[in-house]
Scaffold this active site. Structure first.
Site, PDB file in Angstrom:
ATOM      1  N   ASP A  31      -4.259   1.243  10.760  1.00  0.00           N
ATOM      2  CA  ASP A  31      -5.516   1.478  11.135  1.00  0.00           C
ATOM      3  C   ASP A  31      -5.708   0.318  12.762  1.00  0.00           C
ATOM      4  O   ASP A  31      -5.552   1.476  14.283  1.00  0.00           O
ATOM      5  CB  ASP A  31      -6.355   0.163  11.098  1.00  0.00           C
TER       6      ASP A  31
ATOM      7  N   ARG B 219      -6.162   0.321  -6.120  1.00  0.00           N
ATOM      8  CA  ARG B 219      -4.351   1.392  -5.834  1.00  0.00           C
ATOM      9  C   ARG B 219      -4.093   2.020  -7.035  1.00  0.00           C
ATOM     10  O   ARG B 219      -3.887   3.202  -6.422  1.00  0.00           O
ATOM     11  CB  ARG B 219      -2.932   0.391  -5.883  1.00  0.00           C
TER      12      ARG B 219
ATOM     13  N   GLY C 257       0.855  -1.068  -0.239  1.00  0.00           N
ATOM     14  CA  GLY C 257      -0.445  -0.425   0.082  1.00  0.00           C
ATOM     15  C   GLY C 257       0.408   1.430   0.348  1.00  0.00           C
ATOM     16  O   GLY C 257       0.211   2.128  -0.329  1.00  0.00           O
TER      17      GLY C 257
ATOM     18  N   GLU D 114       4.503   4.054   5.779  1.00  0.00           N
ATOM     19  CA  GLU D 114       3.026   2.877   5.740  1.00  0.00           C
ATOM     20  C   GLU D 114       1.809   4.003   5.613  1.00  0.00           C
ATOM     21  O   GLU D 114       1.784   4.974   5.099  1.00  0.00           O
ATOM     22  CB  GLU D 114       2.000   2.768   7.273  1.00  0.00           C
ATOM     23  N   ASP D 115       0.973   3.030   4.524  1.00  0.00           N
ATOM     24  CA  ASP D 115      -0.243   3.652   3.478  1.00  0.00           C
ATOM     25  C   ASP D 115      -1.437   4.776   5.092  1.00  0.00           C
ATOM     26  O   ASP D 115      -2.312   5.654   4.577  1.00  0.00           O
ATOM     27  CB  ASP D 115      -0.564   3.127   2.586  1.00  0.00           C
TER      28      ASP D 115
HETATM   29  P1  5GP Z   1      -3.401  -2.825  10.978  1.00  0.00           P
HETATM   30  O1  5GP Z   1      -2.220  -3.623  11.403  1.00  0.00           O
HETATM   31  O2  5GP Z   1      -2.953  -1.238  11.255  1.00  0.00           O
HETATM   32  O3  5GP Z   1      -4.667  -3.019  11.744  1.00  0.00           O
HETATM   33  O4  5GP Z   1      -3.422  -2.625   9.306  1.00  0.00           O
HETATM   34  C1  5GP Z   1      -2.722  -2.034   8.921  1.00  0.00           C
HETATM   35  C2  5GP Z   1      -2.876  -2.552   6.849  1.00  0.00           C
HETATM   36  O5  5GP Z   1      -4.257  -2.841   7.308  1.00  0.00           O
HETATM   37  C3  5GP Z   1      -2.665  -1.128   6.223  1.00  0.00           C
HETATM   38  O6  5GP Z   1      -1.442  -0.718   5.879  1.00  0.00           O
HETATM   39  C4  5GP Z   1      -3.912  -1.657   5.053  1.00  0.00           C
HETATM   40  O7  5GP Z   1      -2.498  -2.506   4.212  1.00  0.00           O
HETATM   41  C5  5GP Z   1      -4.533  -2.422   5.819  1.00  0.00           C
HETATM   42  N1  5GP Z   1      -6.035  -1.088   5.910  1.00  0.00           N
HETATM   43  C6  5GP Z   1      -6.505  -0.551   7.475  1.00  0.00           C
HETATM   44  N2  5GP Z   1      -7.235  -0.119   6.893  1.00  0.00           N
HETATM   45  C7  5GP Z   1      -7.753   0.147   5.351  1.00  0.00           C
HETATM   46  C8  5GP Z   1      -8.658   0.812   4.910  1.00  0.00           C
HETATM   47  O8  5GP Z   1      -8.982   1.786   5.217  1.00  0.00           O
HETATM   48  N3  5GP Z   1      -8.573   0.441   3.629  1.00  0.00           N
HETATM   49  C9  5GP Z   1      -7.853  -0.159   2.494  1.00  0.00           C
HETATM   50  N4  5GP Z   1      -7.815  -0.779   1.824  1.00  0.00           N
HETATM   51  N5  5GP Z   1      -5.998  -1.010   3.259  1.00  0.00           N
HETATM   52  C10 5GP Z   1      -6.343  -0.935   5.003  1.00  0.00           C
END
Ligand code: 5GP
Length: 182
Positions: free
Chosen positions: A110, A172, A51, A106-107
């Protein structure tokens, strides 16, 4: 179907959320801030695939000091919209990061699970410093105590696509960010 005003995927509708202009303006500001913070240093930007690659590319174009890049890849979501709670390493770093100033890119953050895993993993290589940049952060979803040094936009806990962020690996390539409309 992709139009300027909405994207329909099955029975879900995504609507415009953050425009290309807003993204580019904020990325420029972050690039300038990083350039000031790392003056006289040679940071390595480490992109978390897939991402972050568009954000990282635009970010370093706005950095006016020397820098290096590397990437690694984790898996946690698969093709699902909800975090599986597990993180796996799919591609490792090539660079030797010991004694180096690293900026993890990071993109989106979450729950923070991925970043927390990265923090523990990279800390073992004894870098000179670690900072975090994320284009988007969902503060309401965060489950870990993480300090993200460079944040593009804080957003509500909604699923977004575009500008590197996928829906089952597609979308993307959108130049702006769209949000799932309830
Ligand atoms: P975390 O480990 O912080 O829960 O999630 C991180 C990863 O989850 C991000 O790098 C991304 O790939 C994915 N992610 C989390 N939220 C979203 C969202 O709203 N849209 C998309 N497309 N990917 C998300």
């Amino acid at each position: 179907m992709i139009t300027e005003n909405e994207i329909i995927i099955g029975d879900e509708k995504f609507i415009p959320f953050i425009t290309e202009e807003q993204i580019q303006k904020r990325v420029k500001e972050l690039g300038e801030q990083i350039s000031n913070d790392y003056k006289g240093k040679l940071p390595i930007f480490i992109g978390v695939l897939n991402g972050s690659f568009i954000f990282l590319a635009d970010l370093i174009k706005n950095v006016n000091i020397h820098c290096e890049i590397d990437f690694f890849k984790l898996s946690s979501y698969g093709d699902s919209k909800i975090s599986s709670g597990n993180v796996r390493m799919l591609k490792e770093l090539n660079a030797d990061i010991s004694e180096r100033h690293i900026i993890i890119v990071e993109d989106i953050v979450d729950t923070g699970l991925s970043l927390n895993y990265i923090n523990q993993l990279l800390g073992k290589f004894k870098p000179a410093s670690i900072k975090y940049a994320s284009l988007l952060v969902k503060p309401e979803s965060l489950k870990f105590d993480l300090k993200i040094d460079y944040i593009g936009f804080e957003i509500l806990n909604k699923f977004v696509i575009g500008y590197g962020l996928d829906y089952a690996q597609k979308y993307r390539n959108l130049r702006s960010i769209y949000v799932l409309s309830q």
